[in-house]
Design an enzyme around this catalytic site. Structure first.
Site, PDB file in Angstrom:
ATOM      1  N   ASP A 132      21.921  -7.475 -52.005  1.00  0.00           N
ATOM      2  CA  ASP A 132      21.848  -5.999 -51.928  1.00  0.00           C
ATOM      3  C   ASP A 132      23.202  -5.392 -52.321  1.00  0.00           C
ATOM      4  OD1 ASP A 132      21.287  -3.370 -51.380  1.00  0.00           O
ATOM      5  OD2 ASP A 132      21.289  -3.618 -49.192  1.00  0.00           O
ATOM      6  N   GLU A 166      25.029   4.350 -52.888  1.00  0.00           N
ATOM      7  CA  GLU A 166      23.608   4.329 -52.486  1.00  0.00           C
ATOM      8  C   GLU A 166      23.499   4.103 -50.986  1.00  0.00           C
ATOM      9  OE1 GLU A 166      19.692   2.542 -51.404  1.00  0.00           O
ATOM     10  OE2 GLU A 166      21.700   1.715 -51.171  1.00  0.00           O
ATOM     11  N   ASP A 195      16.636  -2.704 -56.817  1.00  0.00           N
ATOM     12  CA  ASP A 195      17.479  -2.769 -55.625  1.00  0.00           C
ATOM     13  C   ASP A 195      16.950  -3.930 -54.789  1.00  0.00           C
ATOM     14  OD1 ASP A 195      18.998  -2.380 -53.382  1.00  0.00           O
ATOM     15  OD2 ASP A 195      18.282  -0.337 -52.972  1.00  0.00           O
ATOM     16  N   HIS A 282      22.374  -6.349 -45.197  1.00  0.00           N
ATOM     17  CA  HIS A 282      23.454  -5.490 -44.675  1.00  0.00           C
ATOM     18  C   HIS A 282      24.406  -6.236 -43.738  1.00  0.00           C
ATOM     19  CE1 HIS A 282      21.609  -1.305 -45.770  1.00  0.00           C
ATOM     20  NE2 HIS A 282      21.807  -2.092 -46.797  1.00  0.00           N
ATOM     21  N   ASP A 297      15.443 -15.116 -61.266  1.00  0.00           N
ATOM     22  CA  ASP A 297      15.048 -15.442 -62.641  1.00  0.00           C
ATOM     23  C   ASP A 297      13.830 -14.623 -63.067  1.00  0.00           C
ATOM     24  OD1 ASP A 297      15.026 -16.729 -65.069  1.00  0.00           O
ATOM     25  OD2 ASP A 297      14.106 -18.570 -64.311  1.00  0.00           O
ATOM     26  N   ASP A 301      13.818 -11.442 -65.798  1.00  0.00           N
ATOM     27  CA  ASP A 301      12.940 -11.461 -66.972  1.00  0.00           C
ATOM     28  C   ASP A 301      11.990 -10.254 -66.963  1.00  0.00           C
ATOM     29  OD1 ASP A 301      14.128 -13.803 -67.804  1.00  0.00           O
ATOM     30  OD2 ASP A 301      12.504 -15.109 -67.111  1.00  0.00           O
TER      31      ASP A 301
HETATM   32  N1  TRP Z   1      17.921   0.575 -50.444  1.00  0.00           N
HETATM   33  C1  TRP Z   1      18.016  -0.290 -49.319  1.00  0.00           C
HETATM   34  C2  TRP Z   1      19.460  -0.677 -49.220  1.00  0.00           C
HETATM   35  O1  TRP Z   1      20.126  -0.734 -50.204  1.00  0.00           O
HETATM   36  C3  TRP Z   1      17.176  -1.522 -49.451  1.00  0.00           C
HETATM   37  C4  TRP Z   1      15.734  -1.233 -49.340  1.00  0.00           C
HETATM   38  C5  TRP Z   1      14.993  -1.230 -48.233  1.00  0.00           C
HETATM   39  C6  TRP Z   1      14.866  -0.941 -50.407  1.00  0.00           C
HETATM   40  N2  TRP Z   1      13.719  -0.914 -48.530  1.00  0.00           N
HETATM   41  C7  TRP Z   1      13.611  -0.737 -49.849  1.00  0.00           C
HETATM   42  C8  TRP Z   1      15.046  -0.824 -51.775  1.00  0.00           C
HETATM   43  C9  TRP Z   1      12.513  -0.427 -50.655  1.00  0.00           C
HETATM   44  C10 TRP Z   1      13.937  -0.511 -52.574  1.00  0.00           C
HETATM   45  C11 TRP Z   1      12.696  -0.306 -51.995  1.00  0.00           C
HETATM   46  O2  TRP Z   1      19.929  -0.929 -48.150  1.00  0.00           O
HETATM   47 ZN    ZN Z   2      20.309  -1.717 -51.709  1.00  0.00          ZN
END
Ligand code: TRP
Ligand code: ZN
Ligand code: CA
Length: 434
Positions: A132, A166, A195, A282, A297, A301
C-alpha cells in the site's frame, strides 16, 4: 485490428460505444483483441526494492511531508523522464506540509480523449507502504515504461499520475481534479486506479464503476481463468473517488486490505481463509516481503491490458468507413422528435466537409417529416424540412453535410419529428460515412 472502433460491415450498429455509455441501440461490442505486452514481474519488483530502500534510508516510511515521499517521487520521475514522458510535479499543501503529485504525459494521441491511470505513491507514516501502495505505483510505472518500449501510438492520449497524500484523505488526487479546468476535465475519457494490487493473501477485486472499464478487467481475468469479485471493501476509499465525483468514468483493481478472506474466497483464489488479505495493512511490516508475486504479476499485466485496449492502437481509420444503426425507431404521429444514435470512436480530428448521411425513413406521407443530423456536441444540421404538399412515401435519401467544425468521435444522432396529424412511420436505418 482495433475492434474497439473498426466495425464489421453488416452489423446492426457498426460503431462501438466509448467509455461513456450512450443510449444507442447496439449490437454486442466485440471483445478487444489488441496484443498488450507482458509486464516483466522482475522489473516491477525492482521498483519495489527501490521504494523499500528509500523508506529504509528515510526513517522507515514514504509518508506525506517526510523525505521518503519526495525521494520516491524523484525515483519515479527519473525513470519516466528517461523514457520520453513529459513529466510535471504539482505541489499542494496539506497538514502544514508540501505535497506533490507527479503527472506524466505520453506525447501524442487525441488530446480530446485522455485515458489516465493513477496510483498513490505515499505510505502511512507507520511503515514503508510496499503493498500500500508501492504495488500500484510500480505496476503503473512499469506499464508506462512498456508504453515507451513499444513506442505506442495510441488513439487516445495517455496520462499517468502518482498521487501524494492519499493516506490523508485523497488530498493529492482531489487537488488535481479540483484544479483541472472544466474543459480539460471533460476530455478525460477514463481514470484507472491501482491501490494495493499485490496483497500477500490476495483477492482479485474489480471496481464496478464504468461498465466498459470493468468489462475490460473482467475480460483479462476471464482469459486467465481467474475468478474476480466486485470491490466492496469501502467504495470511494481511494483516488478514483474525486474523479468519479467529477463525472469521469472510473475503474480499477484491488487485492484486499484489512478484511479477512472468506473460506469461499480461499477456495477459489487459494491463500488463507480467516486471515486478512493484508495483515500488514498500514503497519511497519508492509515491506518488500509483504507482496504476493502472482497477484503483482497478474495485476501489472492487467494494467497494461487495460491501457492497450482502452486507448486503441492508433491504426488509422481510413476515409470511407461507415457507421450505421439499423434498429427501427417508431416516429409518433404529430408528436415529439425521436432519435437514433451511432457512436463514432477511434477517428482523429474533425468530421469531413463532405460527411455523407444516408437516411432510410419509412412513412406514408413524407411531407410530415423533419429530419436533422445532431452532432455529438448538440449542433443540429437540418437535412429535410416538412412540406404540406409532399404526399409521397418514405424518405430514402443521401445528404452531404459540412461537418468540418465537429470532432468526428462521439454520439451522432439522427433526429426525426413528424409535425402533422394522420400519417406515421419509422426510422428504418441510417448511416454516416466519413
Ligand atoms: N485506500 C486505502 C489505503 O490506501 C486502501 C483501501 C481500502 C482501498 N479499501 C480500498 C483501495 C478499496 C481501493 C479500494 O489505505
Ligand atoms: Zn492505499
Ligand atoms: Ca403525421
Amino acid at each position: 485490428m482495433n475492434l474497439y472502433r473498426r466495425a464489421a460491415v453488416g452489423a446492426a450498429t457498426l460503431a462501438i460505444g466509448g467509455l461513456l455509455a450512450t443510449a444507442a441501440p447496439s449490437a454486442a461490442a466485440p471483445s478487444p483483441t489488441l496484443a498488450a505486452p507482458d509486464i516483466p514481474l522482475a522489473n516491477v519488483k525492482a521498483h519495489l526494492t527501490q521504494l523499500q530502500s528509500i523508506a529504509s534510508a528515510n526513517g522507515g516510511n514514504r509518508a506525506h511531508g517526510r523525505p521518503g515521499y519526495k525521494a520516491s517521487l524523484d525515483y519515479v520521475k527519473g525513470k519516466l523522464d528517461a523514457a520520453g514522458f513529459t513529466t510535471r510535479i504539482q505541489q499542494f499543501t496539506s497538514s502544514g506540509a508540501t505535497g506533490y503529485n507527479l503527472i506524466a504525459d505520453w506525447p501524442g494521441g487525441d488530446a480530446n480523449q485522455v485515458l489516465m491511470a493513477g496510483a498513490h505513491l505515499d505510505s502511512v507514516s507507520a511503515g514503508p507502504g510496499i503493498n500500500d501502495n508501492g504495488s500500484g505505483s510500480a505496476g503503473i510505472l512499469e506499464t508506462a515504461l512498456a508504453v515507451s518500449r513499444a513506442q505506442l501510438k495510441p488513439d487516445k492520449h495517455l496520462r499517468f499520475a502518482w498521487w501524494g497524500a492519499e493516506e490523508l484523505g485523497m488530498v493529492g488526487s482531489r487537488y488535481y481534479v479540483n484544479n483541472l479546468p472544466s474543459t480539460d476535465r471533460s476530455k478525460i475519457s477514463g481514470y484507472l486506479n491501482f491501490d494495493m494490487i499485490a496483497s500477500p493473501n490476495p483477492g482479485y477485486f474489480v471496481y464496478d464503476d464504468d461498465p466498459t472499464i470493468e468489462k475490460t478487467f473482467k475480460d483479462y481475468y476471464a482469459g486467465l481463468n481467474v475468478p474476480t469479485e466486485i470491490e466492496t471493501e469501502g467504495d470511494g476509499r481511494s483516488d478514483h473517488a474525486p474523479f468519479d465525483s467529477a463525472g469521469i468514468p472510473v475503474g480499477g483493481l484491488f487485492s484486499g486490505a484489512e478484511r479477512s478472506k472468506s473460506s469461499a474466497q480461499a477456495q477459489k483464489w487459494g491463500g488463507t481463509a480467516g486471515q486478512a488479505f493484508d495483515r500488514c495493512y498500514h503497519s511497519s511490516c508492509d515491506t518488500s516481503s509483504n507482496i504476493n508475486d502472482t497477484a503483482l504479476d497478474r495485476n501489472s499485466d492487467a494494467v497494461a491490458y487495460a491501457i492497450w485496449n482502452l486507448a486503441g492502437d492508433g491504426t488509422p481509420v481510413p476515409p470511407g468507413d461507415s457507421y450505421e444503426n439499423t434498429a427501427d425507431v417508431a416516429i409518433p404521429d404529430n408528436g415529439a422528435a425521436v432519435t437514433s444514435t451511432v457512436n463514432v470512436t477511434g477517428r482523429t480530428g474533425n468530421a469531413p466537409a463532405t460527411l455523407k448521411v444516408d437516411v432510410d425513413i419509412r412513412h406514408t406521407w413524407r411531407g410530415d417529416v423533419v429530419v436533422d443530423l445532431v452532432a455529438p456536441d448538440g449542433t443540429a444540421y437540418r437535412l429535410k424540412n416538412s412540406s404540406s404538399n409532399d404526399s409521397a412515401d418514405d424518405v430514402v435519401a443521401s445528404y452531404t453535410v459540412n461537418a468540418s467544425s465537429e470532432p468526428a468521435n462521439g454520439a451522432w444522432k439522427l433526429r426525426v419529428q413528424d409535425v402533422a396529424a394522420q400519417d406515421t412511420g419509422y426510422i428504418n436505418s441510417w448511416k454516416l460515412t466519413f
